[in-house]
Design an enzyme around this catalytic site. Structure first.
Site, PDB file in Angstrom:
ATOM      1  CG  ASP A 117      -1.864  -1.123   1.283  1.00  0.00           C
ATOM      2  OD1 ASP A 117      -2.159  -1.683   0.208  1.00  0.00           O
ATOM      3  OD2 ASP A 117      -2.329  -1.457   2.390  1.00  0.00           O
TER       4      ASP A 117
HETATM    5  N1  URA Z   1      -1.240  -5.893   3.933  1.00  0.00           N
HETATM    6  C1  URA Z   1      -1.741  -4.625   3.931  1.00  0.00           C
HETATM    7  O1  URA Z   1      -2.771  -4.358   4.509  1.00  0.00           O
HETATM    8  N2  URA Z   1      -1.045  -3.702   3.247  1.00  0.00           N
HETATM    9  C2  URA Z   1       0.119  -3.927   2.617  1.00  0.00           C
HETATM   10  O2  URA Z   1       0.711  -3.032   2.038  1.00  0.00           O
HETATM   11  C3  URA Z   1       0.613  -5.253   2.629  1.00  0.00           C
HETATM   12  C4  URA Z   1      -0.089  -6.215   3.316  1.00  0.00           C
END
Ligand code: URA
Length: 261
Positions: A117
């Site tokens: 993310d």
């Molecule tokens: N899980 C999440 O919620 N975000 C990420 O970036 C990776 C795994």
């Protein structure tokens, strides 16, 4: 075996320019193959065997490259984006040196393996090896991904057990078993808490949604490892380095179903 590849494709992959720029360069006599000036770039060459020169300098052929980036927050895991800086923009601010020399300032075929993310930090593998990326991301392979998370809210007493059994998310998605451990010397259900989570899938916002399913919120998330590859903590957010030969070999010899769970 050396790879047969169109000349314009080869030069574009090695970062010389776009294919149309390369066509123009060829028309101007700036490209040579095995000592002969070529005006047309749609013919195939044997990458790694034929000697290609651009403005007189050899363009080295590098088959596959592997980099470990410590992704900072605020950067998207993509090759291009209209709004945000991408992890590839970040790498290309200080383009990798091409081993073997040659004039290859910016290669154009690197991509991130999977997504973190925008606000997640930590380990991201950057490569041009599509086959390895496919294997690492294949849902059938269950490659372990380990994260450090800072969470708020009160985790239920049985959080660890529910992770181990496989949580069900609020939309009904049933997850594979995962592992939860306290990281700050406390208990997993101490809040706000620092925990390490190991998951075997890569569903959208998975870690955040897992904690949401238990009534908590992730306020900081960082990936620590992916399969055998462990984040080099000497890399500051935004920095990257090439993988060692050993790291590449270990990634390539992943067990069929590796799991630390
Ligand atoms: N899980 C999440 O919620 N975000 C990420 O970036 C990776 C795994």
């Amino acid at each position: 075996m050396d790879k047969k590849i169109r000349l314009d494709r080869f030069l574009a992959d090695m970062g010389v320019g776009t294919r149309s720029q390369i066509r123009d360069m060829a028309k101007k006599g700036r490209i040579e193959v095995n000592g002969v000036t070529v005006r047309k770039t749609d013919e195939k060459i044997q990458a790694g065997r034929d000697i290609v020169r651009w403005d007189g300098e050899e363009v080295a052929y590098v088959k596959a490259e592997y980099y470990m980036l410590n992704k900072p927050s605020g950067v998207v895991s993509a090759t291009e984006d209209n709004l945000h800086e991408t992890v590839i923009d970040l790498v290309m601010k200080h383009p990798p040196k091409i081993p073997g020399g040659g004039q290859s300032p910016k290669r154009k075929d690197l991509f991130p393996v999977g997504r973190l993310d925008i606000d997640t930090e930590g380990l991201l593998l950057i490569t041009n090896d599509g086959e390895l990326a496919h294997r690492l991301l294949s849902p059938r392979r269950h490659v372990d991904k380990r994260y450090f998370a800072r969470i708020t809210g009160k985790l239920p007493e049985d959080a660890r057990k529910r992770f181990e059994e496989g949580l069900t998310l609020s939309d009904g998605t049933k997850l594979l078993p995962a592992h939860l451990e306290a990281r700050d010397g406390g208990k997993e259900n101490q809040c706000p808490g620092e925990v390490a989570v190991t998951i075997r899938e890569g569903k959208f916002h998975q870690v955040k949604r897992m904690f949401e399913a238990l009534g908590c919120r992730v306020v900081y998330l960082k990936r620590l490892s992916m399969g055998s590859l462990v984040l080099d903590e000497s890399l500051k957010p935004g920095e990257y380095r090439p993988l060692s030969e050993k790291e590449v070999e270990e990634l390539k010899t992943l067990e069929k179903e590796p799991t630390g769970l």
